[in-house]
Structures are given as C-alpha cells and as structure tokens.
Design an enzyme around this catalytic site. Structure first.
Site, PDB file in Angstrom:
ATOM      1  CG  ASN A 187      -1.573   1.337   1.458  1.00  0.00           C
ATOM      2  OD1 ASN A 187      -2.478   1.738   0.726  1.00  0.00           O
ATOM      3  ND2 ASN A 187      -1.111   2.058   2.473  1.00  0.00           N
ATOM      4  CE1 TYR A 207       1.610   7.257  -6.589  1.00  0.00           C
ATOM      5  CE2 TYR A 207       0.114   8.252  -8.186  1.00  0.00           C
ATOM      6  CZ  TYR A 207       0.320   7.473  -7.058  1.00  0.00           C
ATOM      7  OH  TYR A 207      -0.751   6.911  -6.411  1.00  0.00           O
ATOM      8  CB  ALA A 258       6.102   6.169 -15.225  1.00  0.00           C
TER       9      ALA A 258
END
Length: 251
Positions: free
Chosen positions: A82, A147, A149
């Site tokens: 996460n 981010y 990508a």
C-alpha cells in the site's frame, strides 16, 4: 465463500494511516494477525494490528523485516503493498534523485517485499499479494509523471508475477484506486468546495473512502477470490468523466 482470515498473517506497508490504516483494520477484523509497517511510528494503532518501523525502499531491511515476521508468527499469508505516493512536481525540473525515490517507493518497494515474502507465501500454500495501484497508472498523470509511470509498472508487475507464481500457489492482484479521501486530500484536490465539485463529477457522487479500498483488499485476500489472479480491480466510483464531454455540452 467465507472472507474470514482466521490464523493468517498479513503485512501491510504504509498501514498506519489513511487507506493503509483502513486496510489493516479490515484484515484484523477478519481474524488475521496484521503487521503494519511505515517509516514513522504512529500515535495509535487499531486493535489487532502490530507495528514495525521500516523504509520499504531498503531491500535489505525489507528482507530482514519479512524474516522476522515469519520467525515471530511462523507463517506469512498476505502481502498488501500500500505504501506509495508523490508530491506534485513538474517533470522538467524534478531531479534524478527525486525520480529515483518515487520509482523506488511505488514500484521497486512492492517488488522487494513480494520477493522477500515469496518463499513464505509458497509455504503458506494460499499466498495472496495485493498491490495498491492508482488511476494515475492507466491515464496521464501530469504533475506526477514518475508516480504514474511507476504505478503503470506496478500493474504490469502484478500480471507478470501472477503468471510466474500462480503455479506455486500465490495469487497476485492489484486494486486501481480512484480519487480518494485521505489526510492529504486538500494538497491534491484543493479546499472543501473543490473536493465537493470533484466528488459530484464522479458517477457515484463521491470520492473513494478507506473502507471502500479495504473491502476490496479483504475480498482479494480471502478464499472468496480463490480463482482470481492477475486481475486489476477498479475502485473508482465509475471513473472520471472525460473532459471533452463537458466541453461539447458547453458548446
């Protein structure tokens, strides 16, 4: 089929606040022993959730952490990648060091943890990896290009690991989270009025909440999804409305 997780052990990165905290709580409520990790120690934790300080970008530290969790509990069954995110930065002026850190956090760190946990998930016989991805990985992400990508890479990694590790009893899935209500929502979406307008533009009339993502994680971690692997589950309230529709409507 049951979504109970009694006796199973879960690791949740970034599991002490925001979406991660909701995920940790949901897994613990379902009966799992949950180890949440983050760089900073939280002021409090939900019942049934333990904490370990960890920088998930440090591959050696991740290996040691996973080995310790297995030593303590005797098994590892569920991994929830996460931890992630990025400040808004123009791609033309972002430093290479910044790009490295964002890519490490959002793409390499999930791989480090999955790799370190692999032998224990195989031993479990019913291992589940859930990668928390983002709509930034499936559409343009101006201002957070690295981010976006990295999240696109995480989605690709999900399908590849599902193919490689499925025969070993490990399921690998991803959740594509849409626009979400978090502690940092104001930094991303603006003030309350701006957030209300954004929420109203979504088909279900609101942004994602922690419990929405947590319920999806619980499904993918449990036996209810025993034949689901390599999947991308959208938790986005129906998706963002294409801008051109409003331009056409407005004349």
């Amino acid at each position: 089929m049951s979504s109970r997780l009694d006796g199973r052990v879960a690791i949740v990165t970034g599991g002490t606040r925001g979406l991660g905290r909701a995920i940790s709580l949901s897994l613990a409520d379902a009966g799992a022993k949950v180890m949440a990790c983050a760089r900073s120690e939280p002021e409090s934790l939900p019942d049934g959730v333990s904490f370990a300080q960890l920088d998930v970008r440090d591959a050696e530290a991740v290996e040691a952490f996973v080995a310790q969790v297995h030593k303590q509990h005797g098994r590892i069954d569920i991994i929830v990648n996460n931890a992630g995110g990025s400040p808004n930065t123009d791609a033309a002026t972002a430093s290479p060091r910044f790009a490295d850190k964002i890519a490490q956090l959002n793409l390499l760190a999930p791989y480090y943890l999955a790799r370190a946990a692999h032998p224990y998930l195989v031993k479990s016989g019913n291992g589940a990896i859930i990668n928390i991805a983002s709509v930034s990985g499936i559409r343009p992400s101006p201002g957070t290009a690295i981010y976006g990508a990295a999240k696109a890479g995480l989605l690709s990694l999900t399908k590849s690991l599902a193919q490689e590790w499925g025969p070993q009893g490990i399921r690998v899935n991803a959740i594509i989270v849409g626009l979400a209500e978090t502690e940092t929502a104001a930094q991303t979406y603006g003030d309350d009025e701006a957030q209300a307008k954004i929420a109203a533009s979504l088909p279900l009339g609101r942004m994602a909440r922690g419990e929405d993502v947590a319920r999806a994680v619980l499904y993918l971690a449990s036996d209810a999804s025993e034949y689901v692997s390599g999947a991308w589950l959208n938790v986005d309230g129906g998706g963002e409305r294409p801008l051109f529709l409003d331009i056409v409507k407005g004349g």
